[in-house]
Design a protein around this motif. Structure first.
Motif, PDB file in Angstrom:
ATOM      1  N   GLY A 150      14.579  -4.327  -0.947  1.00 64.73           N
ATOM      2  CA  GLY A 150      14.203  -3.006  -1.513  1.00 64.73           C
ATOM      3  C   GLY A 150      13.066  -2.965  -2.530  1.00 64.73           C
ATOM      4  N   PRO A 151      13.067  -3.575  -3.412  1.00 68.71           N
ATOM      5  CA  PRO A 151      11.508  -3.694  -4.233  1.00 68.71           C
ATOM      6  C   PRO A 151      10.486  -4.229  -3.433  1.00 68.71           C
ATOM      7  CG  PRO A 151      13.363  -4.910  -5.409  1.00 68.71           C
ATOM      8  CD  PRO A 151      14.063  -4.561  -4.198  1.00 68.71           C
ATOM      9  N   THR A 152      10.566  -4.962  -2.631  1.00 74.81           N
ATOM     10  CA  THR A 152       9.421  -5.370  -1.701  1.00 74.81           C
ATOM     11  C   THR A 152       8.896  -3.824  -0.915  1.00 74.81           C
ATOM     12  OG1 THR A 152       9.964  -7.521  -1.563  1.00 74.81           O
ATOM     13  CG2 THR A 152       8.442  -6.735   0.200  1.00 74.81           C
ATOM     14  N   LEU A 153       9.873  -3.324  -0.418  1.00 72.58           N
ATOM     15  CA  LEU A 153       9.549  -1.897   0.276  1.00 72.58           C
ATOM     16  C   LEU A 153       8.835  -1.039  -0.577  1.00 72.58           C
ATOM     17  CD1 LEU A 153       9.527  -0.389   2.860  1.00 72.58           C
ATOM     18  CD2 LEU A 153      11.781   0.152   2.309  1.00 72.58           C
ATOM     19  N   GLU A 154       9.347  -0.688  -1.804  1.00 74.18           N
ATOM     20  CA  GLU A 154       8.868   0.208  -2.540  1.00 74.18           C
ATOM     21  C   GLU A 154       7.532  -0.269  -3.408  1.00 74.18           C
ATOM     22  OE1 GLU A 154      10.446   1.494  -6.617  1.00 74.18           O
ATOM     23  OE2 GLU A 154      12.302   0.253  -5.968  1.00 74.18           O
ATOM     24  N   VAL A 155       7.348  -1.415  -3.920  1.00 74.36           N
ATOM     25  CA  VAL A 155       5.673  -1.950  -4.342  1.00 74.36           C
ATOM     26  C   VAL A 155       4.750  -1.852  -3.061  1.00 74.36           C
ATOM     27  CG1 VAL A 155       4.716  -3.827  -5.368  1.00 74.36           C
ATOM     28  CG2 VAL A 155       6.998  -3.180  -5.990  1.00 74.36           C
TER      29      VAL A 155
END
Ligand code: ADP
Length: 653
Positions: A150-155
């Motif tokens: 998830g964090p990879t996608l949002e960043v």
């Protein structure tokens, strides 16, 4: 609204019409009204099979420049690549890790299909083409809420929007509780709908009948009516599958584990499902395709079942076998797939009936209910457009849990999508990347860049200052960042860690291991040394070590101590390290020529597990070589081991 009313070139209109798309589905028309053909940002939160791909294509084809389609899984990326590649005159590139266009060529395509990790990696490696993007489509955007990815996608999305501020964003989501939050973050119009091309009814099985949410109750044939409560979940599942197949449909059955998926497939085959299915030549041909893909004992068992119209599907299966199963099912050459829940998040495999036998999973210490979103995604696979009058999803329960299942999954709403960015490991990785790519040059710069994330848009005063300060201090301590005037800059090591796409902790472990290996007696430095080095990092998958194997692994470690970079007494996580050495041992045998069969039998792993570990080891050995160059260590065994892994994988022993 009709396709020929849209601002599309005639060749595209023809293409869609010949694929049977003439009149837009209501959610598609809503996306057009929301501006998807005029460069407007749109979030579409709509069910499976309601035509999301066409919405994506509208954005990509009407955009005034190149497009990017980001999706979470390789198998999905491949499916979309083929779909877009069929569009007349559209040149499509792909970047997923296993099937790639050359990086330099990506800039030359009209559309690039890539996994989120590959986009993140391209940005870290300075890909200039991202700045030219006119349209970015994000598939399965609800995965923002997934731990780890998830964090990879949002960043990545935040960075893309910085780099290409005018790019249109089209985000496609499963139906979740808070799509309006995703839309607010992306400054997008929200299209929300539960319209489906084929009606779906969902029900709960207990005591020989299914109560559906359309107020009908259907008796299930083949359950002992005198003693229905004793039939058991598997009995009920088999009956529900048989029933659907006998009526000319296809069925998907979801169970909790790989073993259960295989057992259920065996059981269905032995049950004489084939007679119900009227399976003839086609199933035999599928069995042959499985065998042609390469022989493993698991593949052979799959082929034996496929010959009767039944398949199992799980992550232990090699990816080419999984692909054969998915395609054959779509082409209606298989009647049933018995799968673990991973199939629900994957490729397009619609069925008349979906049976969810297990709604709980093991956590290691106990069991927990599956998320509502996950169960809804399984259920959403029911109903094949043009083939089924309606789709049916059945949750298998008993008199004790029928009410719980009904409230939780039939009436219950899916969970809200929440950001996972506060995770310290994720922040460490992304802080390093933001500095290494020059997006940020100070703590304030990092916070500014993170200001574009979903997390920041959901948190009134995003209080990331403290934790970002902490991870910067850790990265300085790891010699990956260094003070630079009044700000911070990446060291050569930090820049390399970011470019190689490994976690900072992996980088740190690799550096320590490389230094130890460099100081070892060169005669002791073997392929096992190189493999233990890369397997003992958080970027390698764990390999389960059973109680009975432990003693043998312990012996192995004692026997090979001189070749290992970690001493038995030096680790504070002995069990975890022993598992890493097991992975390294498997890979060392693979490098020496062991076959898949020998390793699967000897170490109780699936062929798919071996495949993914070989691939990760190749990547991590490449990263270790890059680190070695930075710290001035020469270790030719890294390169020679990596080379031996690759051809070994290609031959599919
Ligand atoms: P999902 O929303 O699950 O991504 P897809 O985009 O794969 O769904 O669409 C599901 C199926 O519906 C595909 O076979 C597609 O060709 C078909 N389809 C999509 N839009 C239309 C339409 N407007 N009319 C007829 N068929 C359509």
């Amino acid at each position: 609204m009709r396709v020929d009313d849209l601002p599309l070139a005639p060749e595209y209109v023809n293409h869609f019409e010949s694929a049977g798309i003439e009149e837009l589905y209501p959610p598609q028309a809503a996306a057009v009204d929301a501006g998807v053909c005029e460069g407007g940002n749109v979030v579409a939160a709509i069910p499976t099979a309601s035509g999301k791909t066409f919405i994506a294509e509208l954005g990509l084809l009407t955009a005034d420049g190149p497009g990017l389609y980001i999706c979470p899984l390789r198998a999905l990326a491949r499916e979309k690549y083929e779909e877009f590649d069929a569009l007349p005159g559209v040149s499509v590139g792909i970047s997923t890790g296993d099937y790639d266009s050359p990086a330099a060529e990506l800039a030359d395509h009209d559309v690039v299909v890539a996994t989120s990790e590959k986009v993140d990696s391209a940005i870290r490696n300075g890909a200039a083409w991202v700045a030219d993007l006119a349209c970015v489509v994000v598939d399965e955007v609800h995965l923002l809420g997934a731990e780890g990815r998830g964090p990879t996608l949002e960043v990545t999305l935040a960075t893309l929007r910085r780099r290409a501020p005018d790019a249109q964003i089209v985000a496609l989501s499963a139906t979740v509780d808070n799509p309006e939050h995703i839309a607010a973050w992306l400054d997008a119009e929200l299209v929300e709908s539960d319209w489906r091309p084929v009606d779906l009814r969902t029900g709960v099985y207990a005591d020989a009948s299914v109560a559906f949410d359309d107020d009908t109750t259907v008796a299930v044939e083949g359950i002992d009516a005198d003693d229905p409560a004793n039939a058991g979940d598997t009995e009920a599942t088999a009956a529900l599958v048989r029933d659907a197949v006998a009526a000319g449909g296809q069925a998907l059955a979801f169970v909790r584990s790989r073993r259960e998926a295989e057992r259920l497939a065996d059981r269905l085959r032995e049950d004489g499902l084939a007679e119900a299915a009227g399976i003839g030549m086609d199933a035999a041909a599928v069995a042959e395709e499985v065998r042609d893909a390469g022989g493993t004992e698991m593949g052979e068992r799959l082929a034996e079942n496929a010959a009767w119209g039944v398949a199992f599907h799980h992550a232990g299966l090699r990816s080419d076998h999984r692909a054969v199963v998915e395609r054959a099912f779509r082409e209606r050459r298989l009647s049933v797939i018995c799968a673990t829940p991973t199939l629900a998040a994957g490729v397009n495999v619609p069925a008349r009936r979906v049976v969810v036998r297990d709604q709980q999973r093991y956590t290691g210490t106990g069991t927990e209910w599956l998320p509502v979103l996950e169960v809804h995604q399984m259920c959403g696979r029911a109903g094949r457009p043009h083939l089924d009058p309606y789709g049916e999803a059945v949750l298998v329960g008993d008199a004790d849990d029928r009410d719980e299942l009904w409230t939780r999954y039939v009436e219950g709403e899916p969970e809200a999508v929440e950001s996972q960015l506060r995770d310290r490991g994720a922040l460490r990785t992304h802080t390093l990347a933001l500095v290494a790519t020059g997006i940020a040059g100070s703590q304030a710069g990092v916070l500014d860049a993170l200001g574009g994330t979903f997390y920041a848009s959901r948190t009134p005063n995003p209080d990331l200052g403290g934790v970002v300060g902490d991870v910067i201090a850790e990265l300085i301590d790891m010699e990956m960042l260094a003070p630079d005037g009044s700000g911070i800059a990446a060291t050569e090591l930090g820049a390399q860690v970011s470019r190689q796409y490994v976690k900072p902790e992996t980088g740190r472990k690799l550096v320590a291991g490389l230094r130890t290996a460099a100081a070892m007696d060169p005669d002791d430095v073997t392929a096992l040394t190189a493999l233990e080095l890369v397997c003992n990092t958080p970027d390698m998958h764990d390999t389960y070590l059973g109680e009975r194997e432990r003693a043998a692994m312990y012996q192995y470690v004692r026997g090979h101590g001189a070749e290992l970079t970690t001493g038995m007494n030096e680790t504070d996580d002995f069990e975890g390290w022993l598992e890493s050495v097991k992975t390294a041992r498997i890979l060392a045998e693979w490098v020496e020529g062991a076959t898949t069969e020998e390793l699967v039998a000897g170490y109780r792993i699936g062929p798919g597990d071996l495949e993914s570990r070989v691939e990760r080891a190749e990547w991590l050995l490449g990263a270790a070589e890059a680190m070695a160059a930075v710290i001035g260590v020469e270790l030719p065994v890294l390169g020679s081991t990596r080379e031996k892994l690759a051809p070994a994988a290609a031959e599919q022993r």
